[in-house]
Design an enzyme around this catalytic site. Structure first.
Site, PDB file in Angstrom:
ATOM      1  N   LYS A  16       0.863  -1.198   0.000  1.00  0.00           N
ATOM      2  CA  LYS A  16       0.000   0.000   0.000  1.00  0.00           C
ATOM      3  C   LYS A  16       0.892   1.238   0.000  1.00  0.00           C
ATOM      4  CE  LYS A  16      -0.305   1.997   3.472  1.00  0.00           C
ATOM      5  NZ  LYS A  16      -0.225   2.628   4.786  1.00  0.00           N
ATOM      6  N   ASP A 147      -6.122   0.577   8.364  1.00  0.00           N
ATOM      7  CA  ASP A 147      -5.744   0.442   6.949  1.00  0.00           C
ATOM      8  C   ASP A 147      -6.364  -0.798   6.289  1.00  0.00           C
ATOM      9  OD1 ASP A 147      -4.262   2.701   6.506  1.00  0.00           O
ATOM     10  OD2 ASP A 147      -2.349   1.778   7.043  1.00  0.00           O
TER      11      ASP A 147
HETATM   12  O1  C5P Z   1      -5.495   0.766  13.296  1.00  0.00           O
HETATM   13  P1  C5P Z   1      -4.077   0.335  13.431  1.00  0.00           P
HETATM   14  O2  C5P Z   1      -3.902  -0.729  14.477  1.00  0.00           O
HETATM   15  O3  C5P Z   1      -3.421  -0.017  12.131  1.00  0.00           O
HETATM   16  O4  C5P Z   1      -3.284   1.622  13.950  1.00  0.00           O
HETATM   17  C1  C5P Z   1      -2.075   1.511  14.664  1.00  0.00           C
HETATM   18  C2  C5P Z   1      -1.906   2.729  15.559  1.00  0.00           C
HETATM   19  O5  C5P Z   1      -1.637   3.892  14.768  1.00  0.00           O
HETATM   20  C3  C5P Z   1      -3.109   3.094  16.378  1.00  0.00           C
HETATM   21  O6  C5P Z   1      -3.135   2.405  17.607  1.00  0.00           O
HETATM   22  C4  C5P Z   1      -2.920   4.592  16.603  1.00  0.00           C
HETATM   23  O7  C5P Z   1      -1.973   4.806  17.634  1.00  0.00           O
HETATM   24  C5  C5P Z   1      -2.256   5.043  15.319  1.00  0.00           C
HETATM   25  N1  C5P Z   1      -3.210   5.585  14.335  1.00  0.00           N
HETATM   26  C6  C5P Z   1      -3.725   6.864  14.520  1.00  0.00           C
HETATM   27  N2  C5P Z   1      -4.583   7.389  13.579  1.00  0.00           N
HETATM   28  C7  C5P Z   1      -4.911   6.689  12.480  1.00  0.00           C
HETATM   29  C8  C5P Z   1      -4.396   5.393  12.263  1.00  0.00           C
HETATM   30  C9  C5P Z   1      -3.539   4.866  13.223  1.00  0.00           C
HETATM   31  O8  C5P Z   1      -3.435   7.528  15.502  1.00  0.00           O
HETATM   32  N3  C5P Z   1      -5.727   7.238  11.578  1.00  0.00           N
END
Ligand code: C5P
Length: 284
Positions: A16, A147
């Site tokens: 990605k 994502d």
């Molecule tokens: O959703 P995912 O587990 O992939 O995201 C990892 C971390 O990245 C989240 O726990 C958060 O701290 C941060 N994040 C964020 N804002 C987003 C995506 C991710 O703060 N839009």
């Protein structure tokens, strides 16, 4: 059906690429409000799923040693959570054997675990069709990771919110990409923390999908704070038309109009920096 079943589905989990990643601010729940243009490169992991007597994750490939083969892996969490969703519809999701060929570096800003989980989801929905609405699938995907919805669609798009809003503007994009990573993992939460926004703080305005020259990655400076080597990777990609970091890093990319130019630069960077992961690919 047993382990010897011929009913296997193989799904690619392409890298990605955030061609733009603008951070609009931080929400009350701590997540960051994003505005991003996402495309996919023709390099990726490979997921094969088939029905089995018990659910097992087998991992091979150049980066296999860097990912856990247990419940910490979101490819397995994707199966476990989908099983609950099936149950809530009175349907059963059987145990499966998942084979992941890990070709992409981990914790590198190119989707990684999210792309793998999304590929598992696509394979499961094909193998075991269920009466789920697109909305239910999208909500379920978002629960696995911000994502995962964009990787589930695996199409060039504009991604907004924390990752849940996908639209498909017409974009005229270069066709080839060089990806370079210093072979150093970088944790996404660490980079968002280094950005240092407080709860409910506004940051930057939305992107203009028509004006590629104004596209940025607002996480670049924060990622360089965590991994100064990223500045060297960006410098090595200088001959490309557009050079940026993707996601929360440390992978950076450069775009070219044709694959031959991309392959030439990839070869030259790999020669100069033998410890880096460098790939030329087509941009979809
Ligand atoms: O959703 P995912 O587990 O992939 O995201 C990892 C971390 O990245 C989240 O726990 C958060 O701290 C941060 N994040 C964020 N804002 C987003 C995506 C991710 O703060 N839009």
């Amino acid at each position: 059906m047993g382990d010897g079943s011929l009913n296997a589905i193989t799904e690619p989990a392409f890298a990605k690429i955030n061609l733009a990643l603008h951070v609009l601010g931080r929400r009350a729940d701590g997540y960051h409000e994003l505005d991003s243009i996402v495309a996919f490169a023709s390099v990726g992991d490979l997921i094969t799923v088939k029905e089995a007597r018990e659910t097992v994750l087998e991992i091979s490939g150049p980066f296999a040693a860097a990912v856990p083969a247990n419940v910490q892996n979101i490819a397995l969490q994707a199966h476990a959570k989908l099983k609950l969703l099936y149950q809530s519809h009175g349907a059963a999701l059987p145990p499966v054997h998942i084979h992941l060929v890990k070709n992409l570096p981990v914790a590198s800003g190119i989707g990684g675990g999210s792309a793998d989980a999304a590929a598992v989801l696509r394979a499961l929905l094909k193998l075991f069709p269920a009466n789920l609405s697109d909305d239910e699938i999208a909500q379920y995907a978002l629960q696995i990771g911000a994502d995962v919805p964009v990787c589930f669609n695996q199409k060039t798009c504009r991604m907004q919110g924390v990752g849940e809003k996908l639209t498909f503007p017409k974009l005229d994009l270069p066709r080839a990409i060089v990806l370079a990573n210093p072979n150093l993992p970088l944790s996404t939460p660490d980079v968002f923390r280094a950005l240092g926004l407080s709860i409910c703080q506004s940051y930057n305005p939305p992107l203009d999908p028509k004006n590629q020259l104004t596209w940025r990655n607002d996480l670049t400076a924060a990622a360089i704070k965590c991994r100064p080597e990223i500045a060297q990777v960006l410098a090595a990609l200088k001959p490309c038309r557009m050079v940026r970091m993707t996601g929360s890093g440390a992978t950076c990319f450069g775009l070219f109009e044709n694959i031959e130019e991309a392959e030439n630069l990839a070869k030259s960077i790999a020669g100069d920096y033998p410890a880096w992961w460098v790939q030329a690919a087509r941009l979809g």
